[in-house]
Design a protein around this motif. Structure first.
Motif, PDB file in Angstrom:
ATOM      1  N   THR A 113       6.003   2.892  -0.373  1.00 20.87           N
ATOM      2  CA  THR A 113       5.412   1.796  -0.516  1.00 20.87           C
ATOM      3  C   THR A 113       5.659   1.032   0.461  1.00 20.87           C
ATOM      4  O   THR A 113       6.916   1.181   1.132  1.00 20.87           O
ATOM      5  N   MET A 167      -2.143   1.706  -7.123  1.00 23.90           N
ATOM      6  CA  MET A 167      -1.218   2.040  -6.429  1.00 23.90           C
ATOM      7  C   MET A 167      -0.550   3.271  -6.803  1.00 23.90           C
ATOM      8  O   MET A 167       0.141   4.174  -6.206  1.00 23.90           O
ATOM      9  N   SER A 185       0.813  -1.137   0.066  1.00 23.84           N
ATOM     10  CA  SER A 185      -0.144   0.269  -0.014  1.00 23.84           C
ATOM     11  C   SER A 185       0.743   1.127   0.016  1.00 23.84           C
ATOM     12  O   SER A 185       2.028   1.040   0.124  1.00 23.84           O
ATOM     13  N   ASN A 186       0.300   2.465  -0.168  1.00 20.22           N
ATOM     14  CA  ASN A 186       1.074   3.522  -0.161  1.00 20.22           C
ATOM     15  C   ASN A 186       0.820   4.305   1.278  1.00 20.22           C
ATOM     16  O   ASN A 186      -0.186   4.082   1.797  1.00 20.22           O
ATOM     17  N   VAL A 187       1.876   4.656   1.760  1.00 24.22           N
ATOM     18  CA  VAL A 187       2.000   5.318   3.009  1.00 24.22           C
ATOM     19  C   VAL A 187       2.677   6.620   2.802  1.00 24.22           C
ATOM     20  O   VAL A 187       3.515   6.860   2.348  1.00 24.22           O
ATOM     21  N   SER A 188       2.092   7.592   3.717  1.00 27.48           N
ATOM     22  CA  SER A 188       2.754   9.036   3.736  1.00 27.48           C
ATOM     23  C   SER A 188       3.924   9.046   4.575  1.00 27.48           C
ATOM     24  O   SER A 188       3.932   8.337   5.822  1.00 27.48           O
ATOM     25  N   THR A 215       5.298   9.966  -0.641  1.00 25.95           N
ATOM     26  CA  THR A 215       4.593   8.617  -0.473  1.00 25.95           C
ATOM     27  C   THR A 215       5.396   7.349  -0.698  1.00 25.95           C
ATOM     28  O   THR A 215       5.979   7.256  -1.721  1.00 25.95           O
ATOM     29  N   ILE A 268      -4.062   8.582  -5.185  1.00 31.17           N
ATOM     30  CA  ILE A 268      -4.083   7.489  -4.139  1.00 31.17           C
ATOM     31  C   ILE A 268      -4.052   7.956  -2.741  1.00 31.17           C
ATOM     32  O   ILE A 268      -3.491   9.125  -2.333  1.00 31.17           O
ATOM     33  N   HIS A 269      -4.939   7.594  -1.836  1.00 30.80           N
ATOM     34  CA  HIS A 269      -4.753   7.879  -0.394  1.00 30.80           C
ATOM     35  C   HIS A 269      -3.766   7.180   0.463  1.00 30.80           C
ATOM     36  O   HIS A 269      -4.270   5.944   0.733  1.00 30.80           O
ATOM     37  N   ALA A 270      -2.652   7.690   0.482  1.00 29.11           N
ATOM     38  CA  ALA A 270      -1.864   7.147   1.304  1.00 29.11           C
ATOM     39  C   ALA A 270      -2.367   7.408   2.721  1.00 29.11           C
ATOM     40  O   ALA A 270      -2.910   8.308   3.104  1.00 29.11           O
ATOM     41  N   GLN A 271      -1.801   6.204   3.281  1.00 31.56           N
ATOM     42  CA  GLN A 271      -2.414   6.194   4.872  1.00 31.56           C
ATOM     43  C   GLN A 271      -1.344   6.820   5.549  1.00 31.56           C
ATOM     44  O   GLN A 271      -0.118   7.000   5.592  1.00 31.56           O
TER      45      GLN A 271
END
Lengths: 723, 382
Positions: free
Chosen positions: A540, B374, A508-511, A538, B379-382
């Motif tokens: 991964t 992705m 997933s993408n994470v900030s 961002t 995309i909404h990054a967490q």
């Protein structure tokens, strides 16, 4: 021009009374000699000459009775003004033109008809020259100045002006001169009657000059002493008064040089004025520019997040000192270094330096350059700062230098104004400071890995991913099956080439923020992601679920496995014995509960300070680094939680009943930020060079390797006995 | 009527191609292309079956540029690649359909059709053929997962579909033959193991870099154990040059021109297939997808006793107070209760749960769709 005011012959007058005389009366001739001009204060004696020709009047041949009177007419120029003694004697008291009149009274009783009065007169001059100005101060910058004689000056031949030294001269009641064309200094000026007598007067004329020979000077704000001097021909007999706007530079005295302490003054532009104490309007001024360069930031131009000073609190041990630092000042690399590789487009390092440069209007005359030791890097130092105090600097990695070089970034003021930084310029101290403590760390540095070094790093990483065949007897494909796959993901920026059984199970993408975000304290180089200027990116996050081989690798690492038995013996065993007391053989129980989510939180200690989220663990198997798969995969990671559950059965043995652990479930999660430290050297350095090269992705395909990522590994291991 | 017109059109096309006197391969490719454009994937399969046409060979772009030995071959290769690209685009279009269709016979048919297409693509050796076969199968797996997660859909049908998830083209032999075909020579042993294949790939890369750097090995510094150094390898080092990583998303369409030998070497198995198969096994063993745990009265009493004991001894135990556990825990609990436990499967519940939860949340999707999402900028990054 008149030369005399005297009459050469006296006027003779005889009073004659007709009809009363018996015979001839004596004849009287009176001659007054010319009275020479004199200066005020001189005594004048005038003696009329009397010639009498005998007569025959009643036996009188000459007058028996003669009496003189004289009077001076003319503006009280003498004293006394009248008298009757002969010669007439008086003192000149004022300049001017006068006339003396003699009156001779001749009487005779014998010949009353011959009684006569004779009157003669003579003119004369009293010369007087006085300069009105006792002394005169003039400014050497003035075009014209004047001297004049007083109103009571009487110079029958005109006034002549001269000076010593030469320079002021002329004729007339006033003289004009040009101070700007005179050598500054003192002049004795004389004014005199242009004849005899001259009766001169003198005065002092001071031609004052205050000249600061330069209009601008530039000094460094760090200097402890600086001076400002007047030109050698400056002249002011009293003293000089120095002042500045704004205040800060001042003084008074006869010296033509003033000193000041730049380091005590706020940087900026000072208009310094020096004036003559004798003549306030006679002054000069110049600008004193106290230059300062306060380093703000040095960053990679394409990736501003890759910067110094990096204010992030760090828990990033160095290779040589892995012990955690409770203050959060443990950086894996020196804090005055940024790490870079050249832009593949032109082979240059692209650096942006920002500084608070004062005075602000001079910012565009400042330049920055890369230096190797004391040698400027070719092509460097030709781009000035902009008005905002930023300079985008490009310089090449010298072809002859080693593959990794430390470049010092120096800032200088283009004093000789030739459009580049060179030896004739004023180099400014420019240092990186800890923005929290103000501690000076050092000069801003770029640790650059050359383009060829980047290529060799890339190939070395490929070697590891492909199977490091360089070491006889083994290969990474055999001993680092997981480590090389995470390295592959890092290299490629995706997991598509990784064998399915080593691939993450989801992503997933994470900030992420390089300065303040979760795991920021572990990021060694702010590169390897598309960071914006604020450090946001961002990333991964790859997730390996509990059914993967990587999860098994973590679950069986000593850091996870060893505490399971220890925890059971130290904490759980007392519960177990208590529980089973009195229960029959064959009883089975799960501790703490059969609920799949219930478990004991295994006690772990963190290797990091308390402000770092728990629990920092270095995962390894005590084998050498190069063949330690779990160490190569995670290294220093974060154990988010670790739980354990035990199933125990009471069994009968030859020695009585026994409590046997028949099943242990150990589960938890490890997380990490996958990045590298350049200064560790070896394989890690190669990987770090790829990471540094990625920047924020703007270098394109040639630098499209080495992306940092977050990994999470959830493990869940089932044992049939205590491990 | 429509069928008649379509067949007529196809016939006209085929006549035209024949009249053009192009090589038979070109005729075949053009015919397949026309069928694909006209009727999509099913029409393509239909025409291929009707004429018993195999899929055209689709070498890699690199192979066309470096290993095509004649202009004629290059022309055919390029046409094959062009057809493959169009097929990949068509496959992208079916991805949302597989998400939208309810778990039904229609979805099952689509999945089988994709399996057929996968087999057909792989019926010809070729770099692109393998990737297209994998792409088809990856899409079919979405159907399998979604059908399996639906207890209303017959288990037997799911098992039939699942049986197609391990095709022969995934084998070492098929992959080695494909790579050799693309290289134009025998670099990889067709009867070797996966490890040997990886060693060949790694050795070739190592030799290529060694040659490029110009560094000669010192005597006594022979490469490590398992190193492979054959004349064929040394004569084809350019084969081991690799592309720089391309920009995301890495989908088949976007990477069609790329050189992705490493993926073929490392295997073409699909993670989704493994998850779907785990879900299927879970379903066949447990018979349901539990979302909560039902404890007996005895179990609940025992739990309370355990809590009291821990409190008494002052040991923190994190014993839950209610029966509301996560679905994952429910899967685990159910799996733990199974009979005939095989230790190798002790984590299967987790894999099954992941497939199940992804199906339920609409996240069980093919690789390329996931990659596209992705990489999407919003995309909404967490």
């Amino acid at each position: 021009m008149k030369t005399s005011h005297f009459f050469p012959i006296a006027l003779v007058t005889a009073l004659f009374l007709p009809g009363m005389t018996k015979g001839l009366c004596p004849s009287i001739t009176i001659d007054i000699p010319d009275i020479p001009s004199g200066c005020v204060g001189e005594t004048v004696i005038v003696s009329p000459r009397l010639e009498e020709i005998a007569g025959n009047c009643n036996h009188m041949t000459t007058y028996p009775y003669k009496r003189w009177n004289w009077v001076v007419i003319g503006d009280n120029i003498v004293e006394p003004m009248a008298g009757n003694n002969i010669p007439a004697k008086f003192v000149t008291v004022r300049g001017g033109h006068g006339k003396i009149i003699f009156n001779l009274i001749c009487r005779s009783r014998a010949c009353p008809d011959c009684n006569r009065n004779f009157e003669v007169e003579k003119e004369f001059d009293v010369v007087h020259v006085a300069i009105e100005q006792g002394s005169l101060m003039v400014c050497g910058k003035d075009d014209w100045a004047y001297l004049n004689v007083t109103d009571d000056t009487h110079a029958p031949d005109g006034v002549v002006w001269t000076s010593r030294p030469h320079g002021i001269h002329g004729h007339g009641s006033s003289v004009s001169f040009r101070p700007s064309q005179l050598v500054p200094g003192a002049y004795t000026v004389k004014a005199a009657n242009d004849g005899t007598p001259s009766c001169p007067d003198v005065c002092e004329v001071h031609v004052i000059k205050v000249n600061i020979p330069t209009t601008n000077i530039f000094v460094c704000a760090e200097d402890s002493l600086a001076s400002l001097s007047l030109s050698g021909d400056s002249y002011s007999p009293g003293s000089y008064v120095w002042s500045s706007t704004p205040d800060g530079i001042s003084g008074c005295g006869p010296d033509q040089t003033i000193t000041f302490v730049p380091s005590n003054l706020p940087p900026g532009k000072y208009v310094v004025q020096c004036q003559s104490a004798d003549l306030e309007d006679c002054l000069d001024e110049c600008e004193v520019n106290i230059l300062s360069v306060d380093f703000v930031k040095l960053s990679e131009t394409e990736n501003k997040a890759n910067q110094i000073f990096n204010p992030t609190r760090k828990d990033d041990p160095t290779y040589s000192n892995p012990n955690p630092d409770p203050n959060g000042d443990m950086y894996g690399v020196p804090r005055n270094y940024i790490y870079m590789v050249p832009n593949p487009a032109d082979g240059t390092y692209n650096v942006t330096i920002k500084a608070d440069i004062q005075p602000a209007d001079l910012r565009t005359r400042f330049y920055a350059a890369g230096y190797l030791g004391n040698q400027i890097v070719s092509g460097s130092g030709k781009i000035p700062f902009d008005a905002n105090g930023e300079c985008n600097l490009n310089f090449l990695h010298p072809g002859s230098s080693p593959s990794v070089e430390d470049f010092t970034i120096k800032v200088g003021f283009d004093q000789n104004d030739n459009g580049e930084l060179d030896s004739g310029d004023l180099f400014m101290p420019c240092v990186v400071k800890n923005t929290t403590t103000d501690e000076v760390i050092g000069a801003p540095m770029v640790r650059g890995s050359s383009g060829s070094r980047y290529t060799s790093a890339k190939e070395s990483v490929d070697d590891i991913v492909d199977g490091d065949w360089t070491s006889p007897g083994w290969a990474t494909s055999l001993v680092l099956p997981h480590a090389k796959r995470l390295l592959q993901i890092f290299r490629d920026g995706n997991a598509s080439g990784v064998p399915t059984d080593k691939q993450p199970t989801s992503s997933s993408n994470v900030s992420f923020n390089a300065f303040t975000g979760y795991f920021a304290e572990w990021l060694t180089h702010n590169s390897g992601a598309s960071f914006d200027d604020s450090g946001n990116a961002t990333l991964t996050e790859y997730y390996w679920d509990e059914f993967t081989s990587l999860a098994d690798l973590v679950a069986t690492s000593p850091q996870i496995e060893d505490p399971i038995s220890a925890f059971y013996n130290a904490t759980v065993y007392s519960i177990v014995t208590n529980y089973f007391a009195g229960l029959p053989v064959g009883t089975v129980a799960t501790f703490p509960s059969p609920n799949p989510e219930d478990g004991y939180s295994v006690t772990h200690t963190s290797e990091s300070p308390s402000w770092v989220p728990p629990y920092t663990k270095t995962f390894d198997t005590w084998r050498p680094n190069l063949i330690d798969d779990v160490n190569g995969t995670i290294g220093r990671g974060r154990l988010l939680f670790h739980k354990v559950r035990y199933k125990v059965e009471k069994r009968e043995t030859l020695f009585g009943s026994k409590l046997v652990v028949t099943e242990v479930r150990s589960w938890g999660e490890v997380s990490d930020l996958y990045d590298f430290n350049h200064d560790v050297g070896g394989a890690a350095q190669n990987a770090a060079i790829l990471q540094i090269g990625y920047g924020n992705g703007s270098y394109g395909t040639p630098r499209n390797r080495g992306k940092v990522f977050r990994d999470r590994i959830e493990f869940n291991k089932l044992y049939t006995e205590l491990p | 009527m429509n069928k008649f017109i379509a067949s007529l059109t196809l016939l006209v096309c085929l006549c035209f191609f024949a009249h053009a006197k192009e090589p038979p391969e070109m005729d075949r490719i053009h015919g397949l292309d026309a069928a694909l454009q006209k009727g999509g994937l099913s029409e393509l399969l239909s025409v291929a079956r009707q004429h018993r046409w195999q899929a055209p060979r689709m070498p890699s772009k690199w192979s066309v540029e470096h290993r095509s030995y004649s202009d004629e071959q290059r022309k055919v290769d390029l046409a094959g690649r062009q057809f493959g690209r169009k097929l990949a685009v068509q496959l992208d279009a079916i991805a949302p359909v597989l998400q939208d269709l309810p778990p039904s016979d229609e979805l099952n048919r689509k999945a089988h059709m994709l399996c057929d297409l996968s087999d057909w693509c792989a019926s010809t050796l070729g770099y692109g053929n393998l990737f297209l076969a994998q792409r088809c199968l990856d899409l079919a797996v979405v159907g399998l997962g979604r059908l399996t997660a639906s207890l209303d859909f017959p288990l037997a049908e799911c098992e039939n579909l699942a049986a197609r998830m391990s095709p022969a083209w995934m084998s070492v032999e098929a992959r080695a033959r494909t790579l050799n075909d693309d290289a134009g020579t025998n670099l990889f042993a067709v009867d070797g193991t996966q490890a040997e294949m990886e060693k060949t790939w790694g050795s070739g890369g190592f030799l290529m870099r060694e040659k490029r750097s110009g560094i000669s090995r010192a005597p006594g510094q022979e490469p490590g154990r398992g190193f492979i150094e054959t004349p064929a390898l040394k004569a084809n080092l350019d084969f081991f040059e690799r592309d720089e990583p391309s920009a995301e998303p890495l989908t088949l369409v976007r990477s069609w021109d790329a050189k992705r030998y490493e993926r073929i070497v490392n295997g073409l198995e699909l993670q989704n297939a493994n998850k779907a198969l785990a879900l299927l096994k879970f379903r066949s063993v447990i018979g349901q997808f539990p979302e909560k745990i039902s404890y007996t009265e005895d179990q609940l009493r025992a739990r309370e006793e355990m809590r009291a004991l821990h409190e008494k001894l002052g040991v923190e135990a994190n014993i839950s107070n209610n029966d509301h556990v996560s679905g994952k825990a429910a899967f685990l609990y159910a799996w733990d209760q199974r009979k005939d436990k095989d230790p190798k499967d002790h984590n299967l519940d987790a894999q099954a749960w992941q497939a199940y939860s992804e199906v339920k949340t609409g996240q069980f999707m093919d690789q390329d769709t996931r990659a596209e999402r992705m990489a999407a900028p919003d995309i909404h990054a967490q």
